[in-house]
Design a protein around this motif. Structure first.
Motif, PDB file in Angstrom:
ATOM      1  N   GLU A   1       0.836  -1.203   0.000  1.00 51.55           N
ATOM      2  CA  GLU A   1       0.000   0.000   0.000  1.00 51.55           C
ATOM      3  C   GLU A   1       0.872   1.256   0.000  1.00 51.55           C
ATOM      4  O   GLU A   1       0.589   2.222  -0.728  1.00 51.55           O
ATOM      5  CB  GLU A   1      -0.898  -0.026   1.241  1.00 51.55           C
TER       6      GLU A   1
ATOM      7  N   GLN B   1       2.315   1.742  -3.449  1.00 55.65           N
ATOM      8  CA  GLN B   1       1.319   2.293  -4.372  1.00 55.65           C
ATOM      9  C   GLN B   1       1.105   3.786  -4.133  1.00 55.65           C
ATOM     10  O   GLN B   1       1.003   4.563  -5.090  1.00 55.65           O
ATOM     11  CB  GLN B   1      -0.010   1.554  -4.214  1.00 55.65           C
ATOM     12  N   LEU B   2       1.056   4.198  -2.867  1.00 55.40           N
ATOM     13  CA  LEU B   2       0.887   5.624  -2.560  1.00 55.40           C
ATOM     14  C   LEU B   2       2.062   6.439  -3.108  1.00 55.40           C
ATOM     15  O   LEU B   2       1.868   7.505  -3.699  1.00 55.40           O
ATOM     16  CB  LEU B   2       0.776   5.838  -1.043  1.00 55.40           C
TER      17      LEU B   2
ATOM     18  N   ASP C   1       4.179   5.602  -5.573  1.00 59.02           N
ATOM     19  CA  ASP C   1       4.193   5.591  -7.044  1.00 59.02           C
ATOM     20  C   ASP C   1       3.130   6.513  -7.631  1.00 59.02           C
ATOM     21  O   ASP C   1       3.341   7.131  -8.673  1.00 59.02           O
ATOM     22  CB  ASP C   1       4.002   4.171  -7.567  1.00 59.02           C
ATOM     23  N   ALA C   2       1.992   6.628  -6.974  1.00 59.60           N
ATOM     24  CA  ALA C   2       0.904   7.447  -7.505  1.00 59.60           C
ATOM     25  C   ALA C   2       1.115   8.937  -7.260  1.00 59.60           C
ATOM     26  O   ALA C   2       0.643   9.763  -8.048  1.00 59.60           O
ATOM     27  CB  ALA C   2      -0.424   7.005  -6.891  1.00 59.60           C
ATOM     28  N   HIS C   3       1.831   9.310  -6.183  1.00 58.95           N
ATOM     29  CA  HIS C   3       1.891  10.722  -5.795  1.00 58.95           C
ATOM     30  C   HIS C   3       3.301  11.298  -5.731  1.00 58.95           C
ATOM     31  O   HIS C   3       3.476  12.419  -5.264  1.00 58.95           O
ATOM     32  CB  HIS C   3       1.230  10.905  -4.419  1.00 58.95           C
ATOM     33  N   ARG C   4       4.281  10.585  -6.198  1.00 56.85           N
ATOM     34  CA  ARG C   4       5.653  11.072  -6.084  1.00 56.85           C
ATOM     35  C   ARG C   4       5.902  12.267  -6.995  1.00 56.85           C
ATOM     36  O   ARG C   4       5.338  12.372  -8.078  1.00 56.85           O
ATOM     37  CB  ARG C   4       6.634   9.958  -6.371  1.00 56.85           C
TER      38      ARG C   4
END
Length: 179
Positions: free
Chosen positions: A77, A80-81, A83-86
């Protein structure tokens, strides 16, 4: 050598030889029966203890497996956070210095990113040996899931109110001082 009660009863004629043998036989059978029952009880107790120990061991293994699965889910999790918001640091000529633990690290940021980091709007994190930036809300979500995750969040420090006899009260110290 004293006579047993059985011998005394035989001599007195109260019982005959057949009754004496029957009593002896019954006494021997009840003794055997008691010994067998005691042995069965002990083996049942040992079997129950073995079952209880096996159940406890299985429960411990299940608990460890569940904890490992939970940690893997949290790690996935967090990945994923990130990778999505970097936000990739934009290259610049001037380094931004910050402390991570007891070390001073440098990261080259654009002036806009530097300003957002010093105001506490962006957090600095690492993934795979690379530094990256994350929005503050995402960084807080990650730290809620794993408080030990390597994350640097700068909070703007509020300066104490100036005193009346402070000769430098008119001079403001910049928050984004480059050092």
């Amino acid at each position: 050598v004293g006579n047993s009660f059985q011998d005394q009863f035989l001599k007195a004629g109260l019982i005959d030889e057949k009754q004496a043998k029957q009593v002896t036989k019954e006494k021997r059978e009840t003794g055997k029966k008691l010994r067998r029952e005691r042995g069965v009880d002990e083996s049942k107790l040992q079997a129950d203890r073995a079952r209880q120990q096996q159940a406890q061991h299985a429960a411990q293994l299940n608990k460890a497996r569940d904890e490992k699965q939970r940690r893997q889910a949290v790690t996935a999790e967090i990945r994923q956070l990130i990778d999505a918001h970097r936000i990739e640091p934009e290259e610049s000529d001037t380094p931004f210095s910050y402390t991570e633990g007891d070390r001073i690290k440098r990261l080259y940021l654009s002036p806009a990113q530097r300003q957002r980091v010093t105001k506490g709007q962006l957090a600095i994190s690492r993934k795979g040996g690379k530094h990256l930036l994350l929005p503050l809300e995402i960084a807080q979500k990650i730290l809620q899931r794993n408080p030990d995750y390597p994350m640097v969040i700068l909070t703007p420090e509020e300066s104490p109110p100036p005193t009346s006899d402070d000769p430098y009260a008119d001079y403001v110290i910049p928050d984004d001082l480059i050092w």
